[in-house]
Design an enzyme around this catalytic site. Structure first.
Site, PDB file in Angstrom:
ATOM      1  N   MET A  62       0.883  -1.160   0.254  1.00 38.34           N
ATOM      2  CA  MET A  62       0.167  -0.035  -0.061  1.00 38.34           C
ATOM      3  C   MET A  62       0.694   1.359   0.085  1.00 38.34           C
ATOM      4  O   MET A  62       0.457   2.358   0.448  1.00 38.34           O
ATOM      5  CB  MET A  62      -0.797   0.162   1.114  1.00 38.34           C
ATOM      6  CG  MET A  62      -2.075  -1.020   1.042  1.00 38.34           C
ATOM      7  SD  MET A  62      -3.484  -1.073   2.093  1.00 38.34           S
ATOM      8  CE  MET A  62      -2.773  -0.842   3.639  1.00 38.34           C
ATOM      9  N   HIS A 108       9.148  -3.565   3.067  1.00 39.64           N
ATOM     10  CA  HIS A 108       8.939  -3.774   1.829  1.00 39.64           C
ATOM     11  C   HIS A 108      10.048  -4.005   0.561  1.00 39.64           C
ATOM     12  O   HIS A 108       9.859  -4.992  -0.085  1.00 39.64           O
ATOM     13  CB  HIS A 108       8.180  -2.381   1.321  1.00 39.64           C
ATOM     14  CG  HIS A 108       6.981  -2.010   1.800  1.00 39.64           C
ATOM     15  ND1 HIS A 108       6.965  -0.718   2.678  1.00 39.64           N
ATOM     16  CD2 HIS A 108       5.655  -2.707   2.145  1.00 39.64           C
ATOM     17  CE1 HIS A 108       5.682  -0.802   3.309  1.00 39.64           C
ATOM     18  NE2 HIS A 108       4.968  -1.671   2.881  1.00 39.64           N
ATOM     19  N   GLY A 111       4.827 -10.579   3.802  1.00 44.66           N
ATOM     20  CA  GLY A 111       5.572 -10.416   5.148  1.00 44.66           C
ATOM     21  C   GLY A 111       4.864 -11.163   6.460  1.00 44.66           C
ATOM     22  O   GLY A 111       3.836 -10.983   6.439  1.00 44.66           O
ATOM     23  N   LYS A 146       5.011  -9.941   9.035  1.00 42.75           N
ATOM     24  CA  LYS A 146       4.481  -9.077  10.060  1.00 42.75           C
ATOM     25  C   LYS A 146       3.060  -9.043   9.918  1.00 42.75           C
ATOM     26  O   LYS A 146       2.362  -8.673  10.960  1.00 42.75           O
ATOM     27  CB  LYS A 146       4.814  -7.595   9.131  1.00 42.75           C
ATOM     28  CG  LYS A 146       4.148  -6.130   9.391  1.00 42.75           C
ATOM     29  CD  LYS A 146       4.753  -5.636  10.832  1.00 42.75           C
ATOM     30  CE  LYS A 146       3.869  -4.507  11.308  1.00 42.75           C
ATOM     31  NZ  LYS A 146       3.189  -3.979  10.323  1.00 42.75           N
ATOM     32  N   ARG A 190       2.831   2.893   8.966  1.00 41.76           N
ATOM     33  CA  ARG A 190       2.071   3.838   9.934  1.00 41.76           C
ATOM     34  C   ARG A 190       3.223   4.416  11.018  1.00 41.76           C
ATOM     35  O   ARG A 190       2.828   5.362  11.579  1.00 41.76           O
ATOM     36  CB  ARG A 190       1.205   3.135  10.887  1.00 41.76           C
ATOM     37  CG  ARG A 190      -0.032   2.566  10.029  1.00 41.76           C
ATOM     38  CD  ARG A 190      -1.061   1.884  10.803  1.00 41.76           C
ATOM     39  NE  ARG A 190      -2.345   1.889  10.090  1.00 41.76           N
ATOM     40  CZ  ARG A 190      -2.739   0.663   9.439  1.00 41.76           C
ATOM     41  NH1 ARG A 190      -1.955  -0.320   9.116  1.00 41.76           N
ATOM     42  NH2 ARG A 190      -3.827   0.801   8.615  1.00 41.76           N
TER      43      ARG A 190
HETATM   44  P1  AMP Z   1       1.499  -3.048   3.429  1.00 42.47           P
HETATM   45  O1  AMP Z   1       2.172  -1.787   2.401  1.00 42.47           O
HETATM   46  O2  AMP Z   1       1.589  -2.615   4.760  1.00 42.47           O
HETATM   47  O3  AMP Z   1       0.163  -3.744   3.010  1.00 42.47           O
HETATM   48  O4  AMP Z   1       2.786  -4.370   3.278  1.00 42.47           O
HETATM   49  C1  AMP Z   1       2.901  -4.900   2.167  1.00 42.47           C
HETATM   50  C2  AMP Z   1       3.592  -6.101   2.553  1.00 42.47           C
HETATM   51  O5  AMP Z   1       4.822  -5.837   2.943  1.00 42.47           O
HETATM   52  C3  AMP Z   1       2.728  -7.074   3.336  1.00 42.47           C
HETATM   53  O6  AMP Z   1       3.011  -8.288   2.853  1.00 42.47           O
HETATM   54  C4  AMP Z   1       3.488  -6.936   4.681  1.00 42.47           C
HETATM   55  O7  AMP Z   1       3.317  -7.852   5.351  1.00 42.47           O
HETATM   56  C5  AMP Z   1       4.793  -6.546   4.320  1.00 42.47           C
HETATM   57  N1  AMP Z   1       5.573  -6.109   5.228  1.00 42.47           N
HETATM   58  C6  AMP Z   1       5.216  -4.613   5.840  1.00 42.47           C
HETATM   59  N2  AMP Z   1       5.786  -4.399   6.636  1.00 42.47           N
HETATM   60  C7  AMP Z   1       7.183  -5.353   6.797  1.00 42.47           C
HETATM   61  C8  AMP Z   1       8.193  -5.519   7.832  1.00 42.47           C
HETATM   62  N3  AMP Z   1       8.308  -4.754   8.692  1.00 42.47           N
HETATM   63  N4  AMP Z   1       8.893  -6.939   7.519  1.00 42.47           N
HETATM   64  C9  AMP Z   1       8.301  -7.479   6.463  1.00 42.47           C
HETATM   65  N5  AMP Z   1       7.564  -7.518   5.673  1.00 42.47           N
HETATM   66  C10 AMP Z   1       6.749  -6.301   6.027  1.00 42.47           C
END
Ligand code: AMP
Length: 285
Positions: free
Chosen positions: A30, A37, A149, A151, A189
């Site tokens: 996102m 990422h 991730g 996460k 965030r």
């Molecule tokens: P998001 O943009 O938050 O939807 O995250 C996109 C992808 O990046 C998702 O698969 C998350 O789990 C992964 N992700 C976000 N933060 C982390 C992190 N600190 N370590 C590993 N993967 C991450």
């Protein structure tokens, strides 16, 4: 790096690449990209001929309009970062490009109640939105491998179930959590944290580590949950849940015996920023 805003143009380009026998690895995000990422995208590039990364703030997975409004949007620097780490394709669609017939539909999939616990219980409709967008993104990118991730532990568990239930020909690859030096899991965030909250936010990781020690000492998951919630209750912080679950079913456990994979998952408000984190306490993913 090629950037696509239009779905039809991306689909055409990927068709050409596939006709040349290229494998496609895909990381959905996102945006407001950070090292977490970038680690996923780099691995995508290492393990596939072509790495695709999407940046799309999916409105259907936000249960609070204010959270959606406040979500950071930094496409220009995201694109520069992706380019610098050698990403091949950036897909940055509008909502209309993702949901040409509107987003008012639900994907029919048996999630085995994985969406009922934790984030599902606290964020109604969140996982319906996640399943909807990830299914659409897999279709658009025709990816051989999908990178997510740890996460978002519940998220990848649900997507794994979706892939299985819908017989989707894509392999899910789960990548470890990338943390700041003090242990705070990196998140888009985090930029919204007030300095006074950021300073103390490593408590989440410390309590997860403490939970791991307690599990190793044979203490009961119920007692650990109770203690962890208490520890996380510091000024400015409000824990929403701290669940110790069977990593396969996501159901809370009352004893750590006979459970191969135990995971502690938590959501904590730091001021008005909601942070999630988790740690495998026993077993491997
Ligand atoms: P998001 O943009 O938050 O939807 O995250 C996109 C992808 O990046 C998702 O698969 C998350 O789990 C992964 N992700 C976000 N933060 C982390 C992190 N600190 N370590 C590993 N993967 C991450």
């Amino acid at each position: 790096m090629k950037t696509f805003y239009k779905t039809s143009e991306l689909v055409k380009h990927i068709k050409e690449l596939k006709a040349q026998g290229k494998t496609i690895g895909f990381t959905p995000t996102m945006g407001a990209l950070h090292n977490g990422h970038f680690t996923l995208v780099k691995r995508t590039g290492e393990e596939n001929d072509i790495s695709v990364c999407s940046v799309f703030v999916n409105p259907t997975q936000f249960n609070a309009a204010s959270d959606l409004d406040k979500y950071p949007r930094t496409l220009e620097s995201d694109a520069a970062g992706l380019e610098s780490i050698g990403c091949d394709i950036l897909y940055a669609p509008t909502e209309e490009e993702i949901y040409p017939n509107g987003s008012d539909y639900e994907v029919e999939v048996d999630l085995n109640d994985l969406d009922k616990e934790m984030e599902g219980a606290h964020r109604p409709g969140h996982f319906e939105g996640v399943v909807q967008v990830v299914k659409r993104l897999i279709e658009v990118t025709s990816c051989d491998k999908l990178y997510m991730g740890q996460k978002d532990f519940q998220q990848f568990t649900i997507i794994r179930q979706m892939i299985k239930d819908l017989n989707i020909d894509t392999e899910l690859v789960v990548c470890p959590i990338v943390r700041d030096e003090d242990g705070l899991a990196q998140s888009s965030r985090n930029v919204r944290l007030l300095p006074k909250h950021r300073k103390k936010a490593s408590i989440i990781h410390r309590v997860l580590e403490q939970a791991q020690q307690w599990i190793n000492e044979g203490r009961s998951p119920i007692e650990i949950t109770y203690k962890a919630m208490e520890y996380l209750e510091i000024p400015g912080f409000k824990p929403e849940y701290f669940d110790i679950v069977d990593g396969k079913t996501l159901k809370k456990i009352t004893s750590s015996e006979k459970v191969d994979l135990i995971v502690a998952c938590t959501a904590v408000w730091a001021g008005d920023v909601r942070l999630i984190d988790n740690m495998v306490l026993k077993g491997t993913l």
